[in-house]
Design an enzyme around this catalytic site. Structure first.
Site, PDB file in Angstrom:
ATOM      1  N   ASP A 147      47.741  35.925  29.612  1.00 40.61           N
ATOM      2  CA  ASP A 147      48.977  35.808  30.391  1.00 40.61           C
ATOM      3  C   ASP A 147      50.119  36.630  29.811  1.00 40.61           C
ATOM      4  OD1 ASP A 147      47.663  34.073  32.016  1.00 40.61           O
ATOM      5  OD2 ASP A 147      48.792  32.288  31.449  1.00 40.61           O
ATOM      6  N   TYR A 199      44.373  43.401  59.091  1.00 41.79           N
ATOM      7  CA  TYR A 199      45.708  43.977  59.048  1.00 41.79           C
ATOM      8  C   TYR A 199      46.091  44.428  57.634  1.00 41.79           C
ATOM      9  CZ  TYR A 199      47.008  39.381  57.220  1.00 41.79           C
ATOM     10  OH  TYR A 199      47.087  38.238  56.477  1.00 41.79           O
ATOM     11  N   SER A 241      49.544  36.912  49.399  1.00 41.12           N
ATOM     12  CA  SER A 241      50.844  37.500  49.090  1.00 41.12           C
ATOM     13  C   SER A 241      51.297  37.066  47.702  1.00 41.12           C
ATOM     14  CB  SER A 241      51.880  37.045  50.125  1.00 41.12           C
ATOM     15  OG  SER A 241      51.470  37.412  51.428  1.00 41.12           O
TER      16      SER A 241
END
Length: 623
Positions: free
Chosen positions: A388, A419, A439
């Protein structure tokens, strides 16, 4: 060609500073980047009319909206100033895995989201998606996955762990999917042999299916078939809770979780690990994978990754195979200490001279243990690694990370949204089709990309920064161990629980002569309360900040018993009280890194501890 001498750059320039010492630089660069962005907006199809007129900006309605915005932001500022933990303080924050983030990372994050907030696919975020692809390669190379590795900026370590198990599950199910679609390719193998193919062998088998590859993937674990044939997932008792989520979500199931016992240093007991694998193999129960923790979140312990690899090599001789995943969400950046400027592992015998060259660990080399060095070196022989940047990479959240040794693993996950992605259409990069997230913020990838090009992932850059925190861990460990305080006629002594592998230290407070574990637990817990928001008063005025945790028999077995008995307390008390209460500090501050800085903070911290113990004596029925 980049000829910058990174080791000659002062790392202090890359932070805003605990007292805002570099505020002018931060303001200057912020203004510069904002002006460049506004200029871009103004010059893009410059003939287009403004959407907000000067007249509109003079109307009462517009003025009211601006006033509302200012008042709300003022309220936000008041709340943040009064209710936030002052973790940016130089020496007083001894708590969680939070600390000051890098100034260029903050600048890059904020700048990137001005342009485009969504980094889902190349079509919508071409620049940041390419950046994420480069960062993924950086993370893969950092972990030694040099030939065919891949990585990406996950939302956090939990998502990275889930994704690692998701990939491993899908890969391990390929042989059974091939058996259903192309049985001729595995006709000479039993189910037990199919359950024990290596990741490489599974992926090679998938490649052999040619134009039936998508049909095979459709028959893999993605279909829900054969999940119970994949076997056990072995995780240390020091595991992060995300592994239980991962087993649940992927359908492997918590019933297939095997918790590995740890030794008195809170590393996996590799002898017992081998015994557990052997017992399962003897009963024809496959092992899907084994997790090694590098930098456990409670102790900072580093498991013997090298021994995990040796054990797998040994079992391969009897036809038993499994994946090895490294959960280095917290400790992964520690590998940079051992990498030279060509990203090659520095020979252990050369470390002392190399550290001297880079002006780190100038006091001594006692806390860079050879077994920890060997563990980091062996990561390159594992299959996947969680690491991380938003922890000890000093990048703003959310910037977790996942790296895999064989890029083909990710292809077993692929789903296409028409799309966003088109199968078979070549684009420079596309990340979202291979990841659990859809997203996500472009700022995270931009922040990591920017910093990686300023602070290399080797000893010249991050290695020097991580070394600061390792120095602090050693100094605070020695500082706390055996430290005495006189309070109300009683002597209080602090003891460290173990010798640190990384930049985490755990310690307790005990009244001299009082050999009750309950009393020691109560005092330690009270100290935590008075050095946190629980009873410490105004957060802004705290002069020392700590966090706490506990080690219970259910999770840690008898690992803490030897320490407890070393204090003159009966080991039986541990099982009676059902826990050892500890204080826990991640020494991530980059500002305690040499004798001068430590000697400044040590008396101030000791004074703060004395004050807290006196408050406990006055307010609590403990001392």
């Amino acid at each position: 060609m980049n000829t910058r001498e990174f080791k000659d750059m002062d790392l202090s320039a890359y932070f805003i500073g605990p007292k805002g010492e570099n505020a002018d630089i931060f303001k200057e660069l912020t203004e510069k980047l904002i002006n460049e962005h506004i200029g871009y907006r103004q010059n893009f199809n410059a003939e287009d009319a403004n959407s907000i007129s000067e007249f509109e900006k003079t109307t009462p309605e517009f003025t009211n909206a601006v006033t509302n915005m200012k008042e709300t932001l003022n309220e936000l500022s008041r709340k943040m100033r009064s209710g936030s933990i002052p973790w940016t303080t130089a020496g007083r924050y001894l708590a969680h895995m939070d600390n000051e983030t890098l100034m260029p990372a903050i600048l890059a994050y904020n700048y990137a989201i001005l342009w485009n907030g969504n980094g889902v696919a190349w079509a919508g975020s071409p620049v940041s998606t390419l950046m994420e692809e480069e960062v993924g390669q950086d993370l893969a190379h950092l972990n030694g996955y040099n030939e065919n590795g891949w990585g990406y900026v996950a939302t956090d370590g939990t998502i990275a762990n889930i994704s690692a198990l998701w990939m491993t599950r899908n890969v391990a199910s390929i042989p059974f999917a091939v058996k259903a679609v192309c049985p001729e390719l595995v006709s000479d193998k039993s189910d037990w042999e199919l359950q024990n193919l290596s990741i490489k062998e599974c992926l090679d088998l998938l490649d052999k299916t040619g134009d039936k590859k998508n049909e095979v993937k459709a028959q893999s674990a993605r279909s829900g078939k054969n999940l119970q044939k994949l076997g056990k997932w072995l995780v240390p008792s020091t595991m992060h809770y995300s592994w239980q989520k991962a087993l649940d979500i992927t359908g492997i199931g918590e019933d297939n979780l095997v918790v590995l016992p740890v030794d008195e240093h809170y590393r996996v007991d590799t002898k017992k690990l081998e015994e557990i694998i052997q017992e399962n193999a003897d009963n024809h129960i496959p092992i899907l994978g084994v997790v090694a923790v590098v930098g456990s979140t409670e102790e900072g312990a580093v498991d013997h990754v090298d021994k995990f690899v040796e054990i797998r090599d040994k079992f391969r001789e009897q036809g038993v195979d499994f994946a090895i995943h490294v959960d280095a969400a917290y400790g992964g950046y520690g590998r940079t200490v051992y990498l030279d400027e060509n990203n090659n592992f520095i020979p252990y015998k050369d470390l002392k001279d190399t550290f001297k060259e880079y002006d780190i660990f100038t006091e001594n080399n006692q806390f860079l243990k050879e077994d920890v060095y060997n563990a980091y070196k062996a990561i390159g022989n594992t299959d996947s690694c969680t690491i991380d940047p938003h922890k000890v990479g000093y990048i703003p959240y959310n910037a977790g990370g996942l790296a895999i040794a064989d890029t083909r693993m990710k292809d077993t996950l692929t789903y296409y949204a028409p799309y966003a992605f088109q199968e078979g259409v070549a684009v420079p990069a596309s990340i979202g089709q291979f990841t659990l997230e859809g997203s996500k913020a472009t700022g995270s990838a931009a922040a990591v990309w920017t910093v990686d090009r300023m602070i290399p992932l080797n000893i010249s850059g991050y290695g020097r920064l991580i070394a600061r925190t390792l120095f602090a861990a050693r100094k605070f460990h020695d500082f706390f161990n055996g430290q005495k305080f006189e309070v109300n006629g009683k002597t209080i002594i602090s003891y460290t629980v173990y010798d640190p592998d990384y930049n985490m230290i755990d310690w307790v407070y005990k009244e001299e002569g009082n050999n009750s574990l309950k009393s020691m637990n109560d005092l330690t817990q009270a100290f935590s309360a008075y050095t946190s928001s629980a009873k410490g008063g105004n957060l802004y005025n705290l002069d020392i900040i700590t966090s706490d945790s506990n080690f219970s028999p259910a999770t840690y077995g008898d690992a803490p018993v030897k320490f407890i008995e070393s204090l003159g307390i009966s080991g039986d008390e541990y099982y009676k009280e059902d826990k050892l209460q500890i204080l826990r500090a991640s020494t991530m501050s980059p500002w305690v890194y040499d004798e001068k800085s430590f000697n400044y903070w040590a008396p101030r911290i000791k004074k703060a501890i004395q004050g807290k113990l006196e408050l406990i004596s006055t307010n609590e029925n403990i001392l």
